[in-house]
Design a protein around this motif. Structure first.
Motif, short mmCIF file in Angstrom:
data_model
loop_
_atom_site.label_atom_id
_atom_site.label_comp_id
_atom_site.label_asym_id
_atom_site.label_seq_id
_atom_site.Cartn_x
_atom_site.Cartn_y
_atom_site.Cartn_z
N GLN A 29 0.85 -1.19 0.00
CA GLN A 29 0.00 0.00 0.00
C GLN A 29 0.88 1.24 0.00
N ALA A 30 0.85 1.96 -1.10
CA ALA A 30 1.62 3.20 -1.18
C ALA A 30 0.93 4.27 -0.34
N VAL A 31 1.73 5.06 0.34
CA VAL A 31 1.21 6.09 1.24
C VAL A 31 1.86 7.42 0.88
N ALA A 32 1.07 8.47 0.82
CA ALA A 32 1.60 9.79 0.49
C ALA A 32 2.63 10.20 1.53
N GLY A 33 3.79 10.65 1.04
CA GLY A 33 4.83 11.14 1.92
C GLY A 33 5.71 10.07 2.53
N GLU A 34 5.49 8.80 2.17
CA GLU A 34 6.32 7.72 2.68
C GLU A 34 7.06 7.05 1.52
N ALA A 35 8.22 6.46 1.84
CA ALA A 35 9.06 5.85 0.82
C ALA A 35 8.34 4.71 0.12
N LEU A 36 8.49 4.68 -1.20
CA LEU A 36 7.93 3.61 -2.02
C LEU A 36 9.05 3.12 -2.93
N ALA A 37 9.24 1.81 -2.98
CA ALA A 37 10.25 1.21 -3.85
C ALA A 37 9.55 0.54 -5.03
N VAL A 38 9.95 0.92 -6.25
CA VAL A 38 9.44 0.30 -7.47
C VAL A 38 10.59 -0.50 -8.07
N ARG A 39 10.35 -1.80 -8.24
CA ARG A 39 11.43 -2.69 -8.67
C ARG A 39 11.11 -3.33 -10.02
N GLY A 69 -2.52 6.07 -0.88
CA GLY A 69 -3.46 6.42 0.17
C GLY A 69 -2.93 7.47 1.11
N LYS A 70 -3.81 7.88 2.05
CA LYS A 70 -3.38 8.86 3.06
C LYS A 70 -2.52 8.18 4.11
N ALA A 71 -1.64 8.94 4.68
CA ALA A 71 -0.80 8.43 5.76
C ALA A 71 -1.61 8.39 7.06
N ALA A 72 -1.23 7.47 7.93
CA ALA A 72 -1.95 7.30 9.20
C ALA A 72 -1.54 8.37 10.21
N SER A 73 -2.45 8.68 11.09
CA SER A 73 -2.14 9.51 12.26
C SER A 73 -2.69 8.80 13.49
N ALA A 74 -2.22 9.18 14.69
CA ALA A 74 -2.65 8.48 15.90
C ALA A 74 -2.59 9.44 17.09
N ILE A 75 -3.49 9.20 18.03
CA ILE A 75 -3.51 9.95 19.28
C ILE A 75 -3.45 8.95 20.43
N ALA A 76 -2.47 9.14 21.29
CA ALA A 76 -2.38 8.34 22.52
C ALA A 76 -2.77 9.24 23.69
N PHE A 101 16.78 -3.58 -10.69
CA PHE A 101 16.96 -2.19 -10.29
C PHE A 101 15.83 -1.81 -9.33
N THR A 102 16.09 -0.78 -8.55
CA THR A 102 15.09 -0.26 -7.62
C THR A 102 15.03 1.25 -7.73
N VAL A 103 13.85 1.76 -7.98
CA VAL A 103 13.61 3.20 -8.03
C VAL A 103 12.91 3.60 -6.73
N LEU A 104 13.43 4.58 -6.04
CA LEU A 104 12.84 5.05 -4.79
C LEU A 104 12.10 6.35 -5.01
N ASP A 105 10.95 6.49 -4.36
CA ASP A 105 10.16 7.70 -4.51
C ASP A 105 9.37 7.95 -3.23
N GLU A 106 8.89 9.17 -3.08
CA GLU A 106 7.93 9.54 -2.05
C GLU A 106 6.75 10.23 -2.73
N PRO A 107 5.71 9.50 -3.08
CA PRO A 107 4.56 10.15 -3.73
C PRO A 107 3.96 11.21 -2.82
N GLU A 110 -4.38 7.84 -7.79
CA GLU A 110 -3.58 7.00 -8.68
C GLU A 110 -2.30 7.69 -9.10
N ALA A 111 -1.22 6.92 -9.12
CA ALA A 111 0.07 7.40 -9.61
C ALA A 111 0.65 6.32 -10.53
#
Length: 577
Positions: free
Chosen positions: A390-400, A477-484, A440-446, A451-452
């Motif tokens: 699951q790709a997440v906005a603002g988090e590292a994604l590896a495309v191989r 998708g959107k990144a998760a947030s949490a409250i403790a 090969f591995t391409v790294l990105d942060e969508p 859709e991308a």
């Protein structure tokens, strides 16, 4: 043995390409990887004026200008196509330009006091013609069966850069003729197909806006058919000429401009060609240019330092995006840069001859480069995969993926390029190195939810053909947030209740601190308390005076934003009087 044989040396430093988003990087390999032979000979000269290639006899001629004194001797070093020195032609006075006749039976050498002729089979002198003394060095070119040469006389060599230079012709009947064309500076000549002649003017104090001109040399009179200067109305953009060349079919003129890089012009009227060549690497200044005789390749020489390429071999077609072969010359085995006018090809395009020089300009090397003659197919296999699933906005994604190559293994790692297309358009991600097993591995942060589509390309090089692009569409998708939330088990109405907590949001950092909504639910109902702003370290504190006894529930929530999911947390406190 006066040559050094070795495999070609590419620009060796791996560059880091910053990726879109979070500053992740992918190691970028050099821009070319095809194997090519590179034989190097140290030249017995301390200055350089001209390079000529005799493909009929497989000979290369390099002239040492040796200007500065009337008593200076002249020298033309002769090499074969393997880089071995065959002989040396010595003259009583300095020499400069070189030209070969159409059937390569005669070598013309521009001497200080005349035109010299040599038999190309024996390298013996064949007479010549006395001319007016030339103290600045001649440029020679054979066009329309006539040798054209420049001539300039000054009292001091220091005046040559801006002296008046005449263009004259030397004919097979051993006579010379004044053409009437003249201008200031060290005018440079280059022959072209269809009995055409190019003349270019380097910048000098008497030519603030230098020119390039095309002449028809088919008749008895030299006729200019096109001319161009390049400065705009404000005097900007003037030509800084280092070299110029016709394409084999005469349709294009390439100009090595130290200020603008490689200019590509229409061969008929010298207007800008619709599609030009890519810019030289950052830090490289154009010094030489030459088309291969078979029309396949363009060689571009440059002055650059360190791992920045000094020589690039590219397809002659400017619309062909195949990555170039790149050579970085650095040090006593190579020289440091390509000398101005220091590139010539064999007629069949099987060899490129490059003259390099050191930083001081008092040592020279001859490189014999053999571009690969065969191209092999390439293809992407098995499509592309991604992780995490699951790709997440603002988090590292590896495309191989995997690139499969026909033919021999490359001498250095290949690279692929990648783009991401989303709702905001197409973005260049960078390059990724292809490992020995083809993976090969391409790294990105969508940075956009939705859709991308990732597109990976291999543009090929002079050994490998480009591969058909491969794509993969992912749902970001959107990144998760949490409250403790932490609360005491019991509190009183008189002393109040204090709750503490921590807010975290994954993915891209929030543009500003989060503001949390606080609600209180007791036996009297539900009400909203004052909102609380999260501190820089993600913590927050809530203070409240309960309004009634028994269980009271506090609910803290954040609604989320375009890139983050919302979060909520609750805690129940038993309130006493």
């Amino acid at each position: 043995m006066n040559t050094a044989r070795r495999s070609r040396r590419l620009a060796a430093t791996l560059l880091a390409s910053a990726l879109a988003g979070g500053g992740l990087t992918v190691a970028a390999a050099p821009a070319a990887h095809a194997a090519a032979g590179d034989v190097v000979a140290k030249l017995p000269i301390s200055s350089f004026s001209a390079l000529a290639v005799d493909s009929a006899h497989q000979r290369v001629y390099v002239a040492d200008s040796n200007l500065g004194s009337y008593d200076n001797k002249g020298l033309v070093a002769v090499y074969d196509f393997s880089g071995e020195r065959v002989t040396t032609i010595s003259t009583q006075r300095h020499v400069s330009g070189l030209a070969l006749d159409a059937d390569a039976t005669t070598l013309y050498v521009g001497g200080r006091e005349g035109m010299l002729k040599y038999d190309t089979a024996t390298h013996q002198p064949q007479g010549g013609l006395s001319l007016s003394a030339d103290t600045c060095g001649r440029s020679l070119a054979m066009a329309g069966g006539t040798v054209y040469y420049t001539s300039s006389y000054t009292n001091y060599v220091s005046e040559c850069e801006s002296s008046l230079t005449h263009l004259n012709s030397y004919h097979t009947d051993n006579t010379a003729q004044v053409t009437g064309w003249q201008d200031y500076g060290r005018l440079q000549l280059e022959a072209g197909p269809g009995d055409r002649l190019l003349m270019g003017q380097p910048p000098n104090t008497r030519a603030a806006d230098p020119f390039v001109a095309v002449y028809d040399a088919s008749g008895q009179t030299l006729v200019r058919t096109a001319g161009r200067r390049f400065a705009d109305a404000d005097g900007k953009g003037a030509l800084n000429l280092k070299d110029l060349a016709f394409s084999p079919d005469g349709s294009r003129v390439a100009v090595a401009d130290a200020a603008a890089g490689t200019r590509l012009l229409d061969g008929a009227d010298l207007s800008d060609a619709p599609t030009g060549y890519p810019a030289l690497p950052s830090g490289a200044s154009a010094s030489a240019v030459a088309y291969s005789g078979d029309g396949k390749y363009l060689a571009r020489g440059a002055s650059a330092t360190g791992a920045t390429p000094d020589l690039l071999l590219s397809p002659a077609d400017p619309g062909d995006a195949t990555a170039p072969l790149e050579f970085a010359f650095e040090g006593s085995l190579d020289g440091d840069r390509v000398a101005p006018r220091g590139l010539e090809w064999s007629a069949d395009g099987s060899r490129l001859f490059a003259v390099t020089t050191n930083t001081a300009g008092n040592q020279y090397w001859l490189h014999v480069v053999q571009p690969p003659a065969v191209q092999y197919d390439t293809r992407f296999t098995d499509g592309l995969t991604q992780s995490p699933a699951q790709a997440v906005a603002g988090e590292a994604l590896a495309v191989r993926g995997r690139l499969e190559l026909d033919g021999p293994a490359p001498a250095a790692p290949l690279k692929v390029t990648a783009t991401r297309t989303d709702a905001n358009g197409t973005h260049e991600i960078g390059t990724a190195t292809v490992k020995a097993d083809g993976t090969f591995t391409v790294l990105d942060e969508p940075d956009q939810v939705g859709e991308a589509t990732y597109t990976v390309s291999f543009l090929g090089d002079l050994t490998h053909r480009p591969a058909t692009d491969v794509t993969r569409t992912v749902n970001v998708g959107k990144a998760a947030s949490a409250i403790a939330l932490t609360a005491p088990a019991e509190a009183s109405m008189s002393t109040g209740v204090q709750l503490t907590g921590t807010f975290t949001a994954q993915g891209r950092a929030l543009p500003e601190r989060a503001t949390l909504k606080v609600q209180r639910t007791d036996r009297l109902g539900t009400g909203t308390l004052s909102s609380v702003t999260v501190a820089a370290d993600g913590t927050f504190t809530i203070d409240d005076l309960p309004r009634t006894r028994r269980d009271t529930t506090y609910t803290v929530s954040w609604p989320g934003d375009d890139l983050h999911e919302g979060a909520t947390a609750s805690a129940t406190v038993h309130v006493t009087r």
